[in-house]
Scaffold this active site. Sequence first.
Site, PDB file in Angstrom:
ATOM      1  N   HIS A 200      -1.035  10.275  -3.252  1.00 24.65           N
ATOM      2  CA  HIS A 200      -2.296   9.750  -2.730  1.00 24.65           C
ATOM      3  C   HIS A 200      -3.483  10.674  -2.914  1.00 24.65           C
ATOM      4  CE1 HIS A 200      -5.272   8.743   0.495  1.00 24.65           C
ATOM      5  NE2 HIS A 200      -5.112   7.573  -0.068  1.00 24.65           N
TER       6      HIS A 200
ATOM      7  N   HIS B 155       0.821  -1.202   0.000  1.00 23.79           N
ATOM      8  CA  HIS B 155       0.000   0.000   0.000  1.00 23.79           C
ATOM      9  C   HIS B 155       0.865   1.266   0.000  1.00 23.79           C
ATOM     10  CE1 HIS B 155      -2.686   2.960   2.246  1.00 23.79           C
ATOM     11  NE2 HIS B 155      -3.407   2.642   1.174  1.00 23.79           N
TER      12      HIS B 155
END
Length: 325
Positions: A75, A33
């Site tokens: 992100h 991640h």
Amino acid sequence: MKYPTLFILFVVFLGCSKPSKNTSMQKKIVVAHRGASGYLPEHTMEAKAMAYAMHPDYIEQDLVLSKDDVPVVIHDIYLDDVTNVHEIFPDRKRADNRYYVIDFTFDELQQLQVTERFDPKTGKQFYPKRFPKGKGNFKLHSLQQEIELIQGLNYSTGKDIGIYPEIKNPEFHHTNGKDIAKITLDVLSEYGYKTKSDKCIFQCFDAKELERVRKELNSNLFLVQLIEFEEETKQLTHFATYADGIGPWYKQILSKKVDGKFTFTNLVEQSHKYGLKVHPYTFRADQLDEFSSFDEMMHVLLIDANVDGGFTDFPDKMVAFLSKQ
């Protein structure tokens, strides 16, 4: 002689963990991640190299377009919680006092320093025990650059680690005159990611846009519908008409504890009934919530709940857990 940080990280961590030899657990995929984000600032090339050396199945790329249509690995649509943009371009914020990736060319973005995630209002680091905020020399990079890193390492090591890109806030991009889905798909196609067999999983929270990716843009990639809100867990029948899997928040899988044991919602069972894989997010060793240990978290979700894999900031720990099963 000084060696590049990226090279040092790769050499050091290549030998630190070994891939699972237990074939019975190969169906449980490990997704790094934002890279090895538990150890290095998220979505930096260094975090991706470190993640690669930990032998996950996939490495994730969150994507936002620059002003000149370069898919940037970051992100959020904002810059001010992971970079020093306020120091380099103090006059480039919008009326809401936020700095947007889309307002900067890729060359301008290269001038920024990336740091561990922090609250732009207080300056406080989100995860205080992770890599120290403001230290190091980390930069933003493009999707193309990251693909070339991963494909290059696949070539030199003989491994086949995949990519797991997510397009962020496509509606925002449309409002600003940009089609992030099409631009991203074109880049993926250029690098050989076109079908479900090409080790690329494409994800998005926006169900309308992900359906468009399948039906209007005619993508044959493996598609995962990310799920944020509880009501979305009731739309599996529709998701199955265009997606191959779902990515729920892991707490949407948990129900309650009975006599000290976790019970579960029917989300995994129903998803499997519709032929959907389940890849929940995010497994963090430094944010265990109701679990007593990371291994308990892994056992409850991967074994007891029978999910098909998941996203983790600590890919080495998830790989190690699966290697023991």
